[in-house]
Structures are given as C-alpha cells and as structure tokens.
Design a protein around this motif. Structure first.
Motif, PDB file in Angstrom:
ATOM      1  N   PRO A  59      20.267  15.592 -52.268  1.00 39.07           N
ATOM      2  CA  PRO A  59      19.923  16.739 -53.116  1.00 39.07           C
ATOM      3  C   PRO A  59      21.135  17.644 -53.323  1.00 39.07           C
ATOM      4  O   PRO A  59      21.999  17.759 -52.452  1.00 39.07           O
ATOM      5  CB  PRO A  59      18.830  17.454 -52.315  1.00 39.07           C
ATOM      6  N   ARG A  63      23.485  15.156 -57.317  1.00 35.88           N
ATOM      7  CA  ARG A  63      22.318  14.467 -57.873  1.00 35.88           C
ATOM      8  C   ARG A  63      22.090  14.887 -59.313  1.00 35.88           C
ATOM      9  O   ARG A  63      21.794  14.058 -60.180  1.00 35.88           O
ATOM     10  CB  ARG A  63      21.081  14.734 -57.036  1.00 35.88           C
ATOM     11  N   TYR A  84      14.548  11.956 -61.960  1.00 40.36           N
ATOM     12  CA  TYR A  84      14.749  12.756 -60.756  1.00 40.36           C
ATOM     13  C   TYR A  84      13.912  12.227 -59.594  1.00 40.36           C
ATOM     14  O   TYR A  84      14.303  12.348 -58.428  1.00 40.36           O
ATOM     15  CB  TYR A  84      14.396  14.221 -61.025  1.00 40.36           C
ATOM     16  N   GLU A  88      15.144  11.035 -55.516  1.00 42.36           N
ATOM     17  CA  GLU A  88      14.416  11.828 -54.528  1.00 42.36           C
ATOM     18  C   GLU A  88      13.650  10.923 -53.572  1.00 42.36           C
ATOM     19  O   GLU A  88      13.762  11.046 -52.341  1.00 42.36           O
ATOM     20  CB  GLU A  88      13.449  12.774 -55.244  1.00 42.36           C
TER      21      GLU A  88
END
Length: 330
Positions: A59, A63, A84, A88
């Motif tokens: 994170p 990213r 995303y 994650e």
C-alpha cells in the motif's frame, strides 16, 4: 456404478489458485464446501506447472503509480476499482502464505522478494490447506453442467468421475463458484490442457452475464518447441524484423516500481519471422518470433526464448552450444 450425490453450502468448480482460495475462504466462514477439479487439485492447471509472477505492490504511492501505469498501458479500458482490488488482495494473501511457511527468495539486501511463486510448491500447499480446512475434494471429476431450480437459480452442478468408471456425481449447493480457468488449451502452454472453457460454456447455458471477455485470449510468449510460457525475461529483449530492423523502439518502455525504465515486447506485426535479442545473454544468441499477421485472425504467438545468461536460466548449458537457433512453430 453408483451415483455420488452431495449436499453442500458452497460448491467450487476448479482447483487452481482462484478455486482453492475461494474454497478456503468459504470453509473458514463455517460453510460446508465441496471442490470439484477436472484433474488432481494441486497439480493440474497452468499455475501448478511453473513459476508465477505476482502483481504484489505494498500500500502507498507505489501501488497508486502501478495501477495508473497499467491503466494507461491498457488504453484506459480497465475498471480501476477492480484493478485496486488485485494488488490489495494479492498483498494480503502473499503475507498469509509467508506466515504459513512458504519460503520466498531473498534479495541482495536480505529482504524477501515476494513478487513470484513457484507453482508446484504453491499449489501443493494450497491443496493441503484446503484439505485441512475440511473441504471435500473431488479429484478427476469434471463438471458437465450447472444445475438450476425451477425458477432458473443455479443450485449446484453435475459431472463424471473419471477414475471411477465415469460414474455420475452431483452436488446441490446454496452457492456455486465457477473457477475453471479460461480457454487456453490451444496455446500449448504448460498446464493449459485442462483450460477448455467448460465453465464459461456452462455459465452461458444458464444465461450468466460476462464482462471483459475481449481481453481473455491473451497468451504469453513461449518457445515453439515447448509449452513454457513464463516470459518475464522477454521484457529485457530487443525486437527486430527478419532483416534486422528494429520494431518500434525495440520494446515497450514502462516503469518499474523503483521508477527505472523497463521494456516489454512490442506488438509484432511483421509479415515474416522476427527476432528478439536478449541483452543479458551472448550477442550471438537470438530468438525468432512468428507473427500472427496474415493468418486472418489473432492467434497466440509462440517464440523461442534464449536462456543464456537470462534470469533463472541455465547459461552454462547454452554456452556449450554457441549460436544455437531453433526452428519455431506457431
């Protein structure tokens, strides 16, 4: 020949990474889970057949830059919200794997490099974890159809047991996860012999909605004499046509996470064979790519990949055969 009939809360079709993680998550939530695999869960499919690169970015700003870069590379056709979710989820699952004992290699600074997984070890561990979570695994049991209720709601699946005289099986479940992979069996790549599009067809038969199917037929570069399609080293190559002219800038320039430039293979649109020269190998070692141009349709492109001096390659073997070239196929 007796028919196998099972009732479950969740049925997962497919025993690759998507299927095993889905089964594991459902079992952890307290569901009764059945996983049916066309082959042997843990060894069948492309993931279990070689190394696997990961989009694993911690994170933070790195990213964000990574997602935006890939969004641009894809012509802004992707859905950023879904993009995303990939790094994650990957980041969390990779941390979980490490905590469960999977050993990642270490970089020059001594820290683990968590950007790839060795497929055989990874999927062996996933099968063991799924089994220990209490999931019922039906190996060598391809599904043939999705079952529905009278009002059209999917309520399970039915298939055959290949190693039990092709005896029929059926599972009734409150939820069905179709994780059977794509339709890459014609590519010849490792492990894709089981990716024959069965799940997509079964879903279409019950009028499922599809998204992003126009992007589902992309294939990696592979040697013409082999099914090896792990082409990370190809981003370091420079590409030429048969006359030695550079194709484009020789490779699509992108940025690594540390901001340094890197290259990716350009789209090959030559009328004949083209070449890829690997700068980390010997100057005389070249690979030839076959273009899909003139075939009347898009097809997977298979290429010879030099392993001389390339990351993870056996340079010693190739140095004993200087100048070796191979006949290629498409």
């Amino acid at each position: 020949m007796s028919r196998l009939e099972i009732d479950a809360d969740v049925l997962v079709l497919g025993g690759g990474p998507a299927g095993t993680w889905a089964a594991l998550a459902a079992a952890r939530a307290g569901a009764r889970v059945v996983l049916a695999d066309k082959g042997y869960c843990g060894t069948s499919g492309p993931t279990a057949s070689g190394g696997n690169n990961l989009w694993n970015v911690p994170p933070g700003p790195a990213r964000e830059r990574s997602v935006q870069a890939r969004f641009e590379d894809g012509g802004r056709l992707s859905e950023p919200a879904w993009m995303y979710r990939v790094p994650e989820e990957t980041h969390h699952r990779v941390d979980e794997l490490a905590g469960a004992g999977y050993r990642f290699p270490s970089g020059d600074d001594g820290r683990e490099v968590r950007t790839s997984l060795q497929g055989p070890e990874y999927m062996r561990r996933m099968r063991r974890r799924v089994h220990r979570a209490g999931v019922t695994i039906l190996d060598h049991s391809p599904a043939l159809e999705l079952l529905t209720t009278g009002d059209g709601i999917v309520s399970g699946a039915a298939g055959l047991q290949r190693q039990n005289g092709y005896a029929p099986w059926s599972v009734r479940a409150g939820a069905v996860v179709v994780a059977t992979g794509g339709c890459a069996f014609l590519s010849g790549s490792f492990g894709t012999n089981v990716d024959t599009g069965d799940g997509l067809l079964m879903a279409a038969e019950v009028e499922a909605s599809f998204s992003g199917m126009e992007f589902s037929t992309a294939y990696a570069l592979a040697p013409a004499w082999s099914g090896h399609s792990k082409g990370l080293m190809m981003q370091f190559a420079t590409y030429y046509d048969a006359d030695g002219r550079t194709l484009g800038d020789g490779g699509l320039r992108t940025r690594r996470r540390d901001g340094a430039p890197r290259r990716r293979p350009p789209r090959v649109r030559a009328s004949g064979p083209s070449q890829a020269r690997h700068p980390r190998g010997h100057a005389h070692v070249a690979t030839e790519l076959l273009s899909a141009a003139g075939q009347g349709r898009h097809r997977p492109v298979h290429a010879e990949v030099s392993r001389a001096g390339s990351p993870g390659g056996n340079g010693a073997r190739n140095r004993r055969h200087p100048g070796r070239r191979h006949r290629l196929r498409q």
